[in-house]
Design a protein around this motif. Sequence first.
Motif, PDB file in Angstrom:
ATOM      1  N   PHE A  94      13.963   7.243  -6.283  1.00 30.89           N
ATOM      2  CA  PHE A  94      12.979   7.593  -6.118  1.00 30.89           C
ATOM      3  C   PHE A  94      12.234   6.342  -5.181  1.00 30.89           C
ATOM      4  N   GLU A  95      13.821   5.447  -4.943  1.00 35.80           N
ATOM      5  CA  GLU A  95      12.394   4.529  -3.641  1.00 35.80           C
ATOM      6  C   GLU A  95      12.544   4.702  -2.249  1.00 35.80           C
ATOM      7  N   GLU A  96      12.455   6.368  -2.231  1.00 36.37           N
ATOM      8  CA  GLU A  96      12.386   6.344  -0.834  1.00 36.37           C
ATOM      9  C   GLU A  96      11.056   7.168  -1.059  1.00 36.37           C
ATOM     10  N   PRO A  97      10.273   7.557  -1.550  1.00 35.47           N
ATOM     11  CA  PRO A  97       8.699   8.116  -1.596  1.00 35.47           C
ATOM     12  C   PRO A  97       7.830   6.973  -2.397  1.00 35.47           C
ATOM     13  N   ALA A  98       8.351   5.570  -2.910  1.00 34.10           N
ATOM     14  CA  ALA A  98       7.759   5.113  -3.421  1.00 34.10           C
ATOM     15  C   ALA A  98       7.518   3.962  -1.916  1.00 34.10           C
ATOM     16  N   PHE A  99       8.395   3.333  -1.110  1.00 41.02           N
ATOM     17  CA  PHE A  99       7.986   2.975   0.024  1.00 41.02           C
ATOM     18  C   PHE A  99       7.294   3.388   0.870  1.00 41.02           C
ATOM     19  N   ILE A 100       7.023   4.868   1.151  1.00 44.70           N
ATOM     20  CA  ILE A 100       5.759   4.822   1.911  1.00 44.70           C
ATOM     21  C   ILE A 100       5.087   5.031   1.207  1.00 44.70           C
ATOM     22  N   ILE A 101       4.020   5.420   0.036  1.00 46.83           N
ATOM     23  CA  ILE A 101       3.346   5.542  -0.527  1.00 46.83           C
ATOM     24  C   ILE A 101       2.935   3.698  -1.037  1.00 46.83           C
ATOM     25  N   GLU A 102       3.767   3.120  -1.006  1.00 46.03           N
ATOM     26  CA  GLU A 102       3.193   1.431  -0.820  1.00 46.03           C
ATOM     27  C   GLU A 102       2.820   1.253   0.205  1.00 46.03           C
ATOM     28  N   LEU A 103       3.906   1.609   1.451  1.00 41.67           N
ATOM     29  CA  LEU A 103       3.024   0.729   3.290  1.00 41.67           C
ATOM     30  C   LEU A 103       2.135   1.587   3.505  1.00 41.67           C
ATOM     31  N   VAL A 104       1.590   2.954   3.266  1.00 43.15           N
ATOM     32  CA  VAL A 104       0.501   3.203   3.465  1.00 43.15           C
ATOM     33  C   VAL A 104      -0.429   2.443   2.767  1.00 43.15           C
ATOM     34  N   THR A 105      -0.510   2.233   1.083  1.00 43.91           N
ATOM     35  CA  THR A 105      -1.618   1.643   0.414  1.00 43.91           C
ATOM     36  C   THR A 105      -1.949   0.083   0.434  1.00 43.91           C
ATOM     37  N   ASP A 106      -1.111  -0.470   1.462  1.00 45.93           N
ATOM     38  CA  ASP A 106      -0.575  -1.810   1.464  1.00 45.93           C
ATOM     39  C   ASP A 106      -1.409  -1.865   2.856  1.00 45.93           C
ATOM     40  N   SER A 107      -0.853  -1.288   3.551  1.00 51.07           N
ATOM     41  CA  SER A 107      -2.007  -0.874   4.785  1.00 51.07           C
ATOM     42  C   SER A 107      -3.394  -0.372   5.106  1.00 51.07           C
ATOM     43  N   ILE A 108      -4.030  -0.315   4.232  1.00 50.33           N
ATOM     44  CA  ILE A 108      -5.102   0.512   3.694  1.00 50.33           C
ATOM     45  C   ILE A 108      -6.099  -0.334   4.532  1.00 50.33           C
ATOM     46  N   ASP A 109      -5.972  -1.442   5.313  1.00 50.91           N
ATOM     47  CA  ASP A 109      -7.430  -2.214   6.029  1.00 50.91           C
ATOM     48  C   ASP A 109      -7.023  -1.807   7.537  1.00 50.91           C
ATOM     49  N   ASP A 110      -4.919  -1.203   7.895  1.00 51.96           N
ATOM     50  CA  ASP A 110      -5.310  -0.542   9.208  1.00 51.96           C
ATOM     51  C   ASP A 110      -5.087   0.728   9.222  1.00 51.96           C
ATOM     52  N   LEU A 111      -5.779   1.432   8.662  1.00 56.90           N
ATOM     53  CA  LEU A 111      -5.804   2.755   8.748  1.00 56.90           C
ATOM     54  C   LEU A 111      -7.016   3.653   9.228  1.00 56.90           C
ATOM     55  N   PRO A 112      -6.856   3.963  10.135  1.00 58.99           N
ATOM     56  CA  PRO A 112      -8.189   4.768  10.523  1.00 58.99           C
ATOM     57  C   PRO A 112      -9.477   5.705   9.331  1.00 58.99           C
ATOM     58  N   THR A 113     -10.622   4.972   9.899  1.00 60.76           N
ATOM     59  CA  THR A 113     -11.534   4.881   9.152  1.00 60.76           C
ATOM     60  C   THR A 113     -11.774   6.100   8.308  1.00 60.76           C
ATOM     61  N   PRO A 114     -11.812   7.106   9.513  1.00 64.52           N
ATOM     62  CA  PRO A 114     -11.839   8.607   8.805  1.00 64.52           C
ATOM     63  C   PRO A 114     -10.817   9.626   7.452  1.00 64.52           C
ATOM     64  N   LYS A 120     -11.320  10.094  -1.563  1.00 61.83           N
ATOM     65  CA  LYS A 120     -11.646   9.391  -2.835  1.00 61.83           C
ATOM     66  C   LYS A 120     -10.601   8.007  -3.325  1.00 61.83           C
ATOM     67  N   ILE A 121      -9.488   8.492  -3.113  1.00 62.65           N
ATOM     68  CA  ILE A 121      -8.691   7.345  -3.893  1.00 62.65           C
ATOM     69  C   ILE A 121      -8.651   5.927  -3.183  1.00 62.65           C
ATOM     70  N   PHE A 122      -8.667   5.713  -1.205  1.00 70.08           N
ATOM     71  CA  PHE A 122      -8.422   4.979  -0.356  1.00 70.08           C
ATOM     72  C   PHE A 122      -9.819   4.789  -0.290  1.00 70.08           C
ATOM     73  N   LYS A 123     -10.824   5.155  -0.531  1.00 67.95           N
ATOM     74  CA  LYS A 123     -12.243   5.151  -0.379  1.00 67.95           C
ATOM     75  C   LYS A 123     -13.088   3.698  -1.850  1.00 67.95           C
ATOM     76  N   ASP A 124     -12.823   4.369  -2.638  1.00 64.81           N
ATOM     77  CA  ASP A 124     -12.780   3.347  -3.914  1.00 64.81           C
ATOM     78  C   ASP A 124     -11.591   2.161  -3.880  1.00 64.81           C
ATOM     79  N   GLN A 125     -10.814   1.328  -2.974  1.00 69.19           N
ATOM     80  CA  GLN A 125      -9.850   0.936  -2.741  1.00 69.19           C
ATOM     81  C   GLN A 125     -10.402  -0.578  -1.853  1.00 69.19           C
ATOM     82  N   VAL A 126     -10.960   0.101  -1.336  1.00 69.76           N
ATOM     83  CA  VAL A 126     -11.864  -0.058   0.214  1.00 69.76           C
ATOM     84  C   VAL A 126     -13.119  -0.740  -0.789  1.00 69.76           C
ATOM     85  N   THR A 127     -13.853   0.178  -0.941  1.00 67.57           N
ATOM     86  CA  THR A 127     -14.979  -0.195  -2.169  1.00 67.57           C
ATOM     87  C   THR A 127     -14.557  -1.508  -2.939  1.00 67.57           C
ATOM     88  N   ASP A 128     -13.457  -1.803  -3.931  1.00 64.71           N
ATOM     89  CA  ASP A 128     -12.963  -1.972  -4.886  1.00 64.71           C
ATOM     90  C   ASP A 128     -13.295  -3.977  -4.651  1.00 64.71           C
TER      91      ASP A 128
END
Length: 129
Positions: A94-114, A120-128
């Motif tokens: 489980f730790e293999e895909p979990a690492f990737i999901i956590e990495l993306v989620t933790d880097s939300i401020d660096d994700l390209p705007t599009p 909707k999931i990321f947009k809600d996180q940025v809004t929160d």
Amino acid sequence: MPIDPSEEQNWAERWDELYEALSAEPRRMIISSLLDEPRGRRLPLPDAAESPNQPMDVETLSTLLRHHHLPMLARAGYVRWDDDPFVVQRGPRFEEPAFIIELVTDSIDDLPTPLINNCKIFKDQVTDD
């Protein structure tokens, strides 16, 4: 020291398997749902796979999970699942895909705007935040 070709192929296949596993929204949602739960906890399906990005009726999602998504995740060792009751839990790798999901989620401020605006999931996180 030369690289053993069989080990190199195994390494490449593991990465391919990981990217393929994360290429579908229901599979990403399962991994994401399990991230928030303690090891050994079983989550009800199809609830753990539902996404606001791709709404789907329960029967269709359940069928896709049983015949496509869950077998793929289980073969890779990312999850274990049972049909009665219909539940999923973390697998031995489980730790293999979990690492990737956590990495993306933790880097939300660096994700390209599009990528944020169309998710909707990321947009809600940025809004929160």
